[in-house]
Design a protein around this motif. Structure first.
Motif, short mmCIF file in Angstrom:
data_model
loop_
_atom_site.label_atom_id
_atom_site.label_comp_id
_atom_site.label_asym_id
_atom_site.label_seq_id
_atom_site.Cartn_x
_atom_site.Cartn_y
_atom_site.Cartn_z
N THR A 59 0.82 -1.21 0.00
CA THR A 59 0.00 0.00 0.00
C THR A 59 0.86 1.27 0.00
O THR A 59 1.77 1.41 0.81
CB THR A 59 -0.93 -0.01 1.22
OG1 THR A 59 -1.72 -1.19 1.18
CG2 THR A 59 -1.85 1.21 1.23
N ARG A 60 0.57 2.13 -0.98
CA ARG A 60 1.22 3.44 -1.14
C ARG A 60 2.75 3.37 -1.12
O ARG A 60 3.42 4.27 -0.63
CB ARG A 60 0.69 4.44 -0.12
CG ARG A 60 -0.75 4.83 -0.37
CD ARG A 60 -1.28 5.86 0.60
NE ARG A 60 -1.41 5.41 1.97
CZ ARG A 60 -2.38 4.63 2.43
NH1 ARG A 60 -3.31 4.19 1.61
NH2 ARG A 60 -2.43 4.27 3.70
N CYS A 61 3.28 2.34 -1.66
CA CYS A 61 4.73 2.14 -1.74
C CYS A 61 5.26 2.78 -3.03
O CYS A 61 4.55 2.87 -4.02
CB CYS A 61 5.03 0.64 -1.74
SG CYS A 61 6.70 0.22 -2.22
N THR A 62 6.52 3.22 -3.03
CA THR A 62 7.18 3.62 -4.26
C THR A 62 8.23 2.56 -4.59
O THR A 62 9.19 2.37 -3.84
CB THR A 62 7.85 5.01 -4.12
OG1 THR A 62 6.82 5.97 -3.86
CG2 THR A 62 8.58 5.39 -5.40
N TYR A 63 8.01 1.87 -5.70
CA TYR A 63 8.96 0.88 -6.21
C TYR A 63 9.91 1.64 -7.13
O TYR A 63 9.52 2.07 -8.21
CB TYR A 63 8.23 -0.22 -6.99
CG TYR A 63 7.37 -1.10 -6.11
CD1 TYR A 63 7.85 -2.32 -5.65
CD2 TYR A 63 6.10 -0.72 -5.72
CE1 TYR A 63 7.07 -3.15 -4.84
CE2 TYR A 63 5.31 -1.52 -4.90
CZ TYR A 63 5.81 -2.73 -4.47
OH TYR A 63 5.03 -3.54 -3.67
#
Length: 171
Positions: A59-63
């Motif tokens: 959730t709401r991660c930046t890869y």
């Protein structure tokens, strides 16, 4: 003789139950930890395991992709060659690198990618081939609540996406 009939019926029921219980080759839903390596590995696994895959991003991660994929230097992620549904959960996949590469590519005939609730950004295609700084599509691509933004290409045409096959978009 009645005992044989019961035994035969029980054996048939057990055989039927055993046939129904055989697992299908379809993927199970897979949670993807918040890092680029985990995402690359999940896509590779989805491409090499029979059946459709559903990948749940954190959730709401930046890869953050800092290097191109080792299998194809024009892309940050492995080329999608199977049926994959990525549930973004408000996450972002972005390129942060001095190297030019698009974020992802879909190849047919088996490449079928559905992206949901996700942002694809900062891709840069300099391959001189497929185009599409964010996404190059030569398979089937469906976008649901997806932002494809701040991508660029050296090709003429759309910097965000290049499509040679069907693309369905719902923003």
């Amino acid at each position: 003789m009645p005992n044989l009939g019961v035994l035969a019926g029980t054996t048939a029921a057990m055989t039927f139950a055993a046939l129904v219980a055989v697992p299908s080759p379809a993927h199970e839903k897979q949670s993807v930890p918040c890092n680029a390596t985990a995402l690359r590995n999940a896509i590779t696994r989805a491409n090499t395991t029979p059946g459709p895959a559903v990948l749940y991003l954190s959730t709401r991660c930046t890869y953050t992709l800092t290097t191109p994929d080792a299998g194809d230097l024009d892309n940050g992620l492995p080329i999608v060659t199977s049926e994959i549904d990525i549930r973004g959960n408000g996450s972002t996949i972005r390129r942060v690198s001095s190297a030019d590469f698009r974020i992802l590519q879909v190849e047919g005939p088996g490449g079928r990618l559905t992206l949901n609730n996700l942002t694809i950004r900062d891709g840069r295609d300099a391959s001189g081939g497929e185009g599409g700084g964010g996404i190059a599509n030569a398979g089937q691509l469906t976008l649901n609540d997806v932002q494809v933004t701040r991508n660029s290409t050296t090709q003429s045409g759309a910097p965000e996406m290049a499509a040679e096959a069907s693309t369905d978009a719902e923003f």
